[in-house]
Design a protein around this motif. Structure first.
Motif, short mmCIF file in Angstrom:
data_model
loop_
_atom_site.label_atom_id
_atom_site.label_comp_id
_atom_site.label_asym_id
_atom_site.label_seq_id
_atom_site.Cartn_x
_atom_site.Cartn_y
_atom_site.Cartn_z
N GLU A 102 0.94 -1.18 0.05
CA GLU A 102 0.00 -0.01 0.13
C GLU A 102 0.89 1.36 0.05
OE1 GLU A 102 -3.60 -1.97 2.56
OE2 GLU A 102 -2.18 -0.74 3.61
N TRP A 103 0.18 2.17 -0.55
CA TRP A 103 0.91 3.76 -0.57
C TRP A 103 0.20 4.45 0.24
CZ3 TRP A 103 5.63 4.85 -2.46
CH2 TRP A 103 6.33 3.96 -3.49
N LEU A 104 0.92 5.14 1.20
CA LEU A 104 0.22 5.71 2.35
C LEU A 104 0.79 7.12 2.54
CD1 LEU A 104 0.28 2.81 4.94
CD2 LEU A 104 -1.70 3.51 3.34
N LEU A 105 0.41 7.92 3.68
CA LEU A 105 0.85 9.05 4.00
C LEU A 105 1.39 8.90 5.57
CD1 LEU A 105 -2.51 11.30 3.07
CD2 LEU A 105 -0.07 11.32 2.01
N ALA A 106 2.41 9.47 6.03
CA ALA A 106 2.86 9.24 7.20
C ALA A 106 2.18 9.61 8.23
CB ALA A 106 4.25 9.87 7.17
N SER A 127 -3.17 4.47 -2.17
CA SER A 127 -3.88 3.21 -2.20
C SER A 127 -5.19 3.53 -1.83
CB SER A 127 -3.42 2.28 -0.99
OG SER A 127 -2.07 1.84 -1.57
N PHE A 128 -5.63 4.52 -1.00
CA PHE A 128 -6.97 4.91 -0.11
C PHE A 128 -7.53 6.22 -0.66
CE2 PHE A 128 -4.75 1.68 2.15
CZ PHE A 128 -5.74 0.63 2.40
N GLN A 129 -8.88 6.16 -1.04
CA GLN A 129 -9.42 7.41 -1.43
C GLN A 129 -9.38 8.64 0.05
OE1 GLN A 129 -10.90 8.30 -4.28
NE2 GLN A 129 -10.93 10.60 -3.27
N ASN A 130 -9.85 8.18 0.93
CA ASN A 130 -9.62 9.24 2.12
C ASN A 130 -8.03 9.87 1.99
OD1 ASN A 130 -11.98 8.67 3.04
ND2 ASN A 130 -11.30 6.91 4.41
N ASP A 131 -6.94 9.32 1.73
CA ASP A 131 -5.69 9.93 1.80
C ASP A 131 -5.73 10.70 0.47
OD1 ASP A 131 -4.82 8.35 4.13
OD2 ASP A 131 -3.75 6.99 3.06
N ARG A 132 -5.98 10.15 -0.61
CA ARG A 132 -6.31 11.29 -1.56
C ARG A 132 -6.98 12.52 -1.22
NH1 ARG A 132 -6.32 6.24 -4.11
NH2 ARG A 132 -8.71 5.87 -4.05
#
Length: 183
Positions: free
Chosen positions: A45-49, A164-169
């Motif tokens: 997954e690609w995420l925000l820290a 990976s996730f819409q919320n992060d976008r």
């Protein structure tokens, strides 16, 4: 006894966890801004820290600590001009609870309420989001964080697509808007 006219949900300290995160920008390249995402190897997954706030630690301190732990980069909170319902530091008397525009502040620009558990469990994770920038002299690609993550900088549009996730976008999109307004 009266009840509040507002819909209210309350959580005991056993039912919530506070997290802080920051969108880490490299602003050294003028118009060619990039943003750091972390690749979580275990789930691809690609995420925000982001991560949990420790006892006695401020939300701002937690955001910077988590950036450093997960990416390996030294950074600072980046002031932006934004609307917030918080009153000014020099508040005098009653101030209506309305959004006000403040220049150059380092307050959370967004909060995420993530409901945890299933089958009626009322646990929640509260994530406070900040904007951060690499410290002067720090070069992208020169650091590595915790073993389970690989940090990588991407052009802004590519980062939006990579997450990976819409919320992060949604969080990143708002951060980009605030950073682009400031510069």
């Amino acid at each position: 006894m009266a009840t509040s006219p507002n819909i209210t949900t309350q959580y005991t300290s056993e039912q919530f966890v506070e997290s802080s995160g920051a969108i880490l920008f490299d602003l050294s390249n003028g118009k060619n801004k990039t943003v750091c995402l972390i690749h979580y190897h275990a789930k691809d997954e690609w995420l925000l820290a982001k991560g949990r706030r420790n006892c006695g630690e401020s939300r701002q301190e937690a955001a910077l600590r988590e950036i450093h732990e997960e990416t390996g980069y030294q950074a600072h909170l980046y002031p932006v001009t934004m609307y917030t319902r918080a009153p000014p530091i020099d508040e005098r008397g009653h101030m209506p609870d309305i959004p006000r525009l403040y220049p150059d502040i380092v307050e959370p620009f967004m909060v995420t309420m993530r409901h945890l558990g299933t089958d009626g469990v009322k646990d929640v994770k509260i994530i406070w989001w900040f904007i951060a920038a690499l410290d002067e002299g720090v070069v992208p690609g020169s650091a590595s964080g915790e073993e389970q993550f690989t940090p990588e900088f991407f052009p802004l549009q590519q980062a939006l697509e990579k997450l990976s996730f819409q919320n992060d976008r949604d969080v990143l999109r708002e951060a980009i808007s605030l950073v682009n307004t400031r510069l």
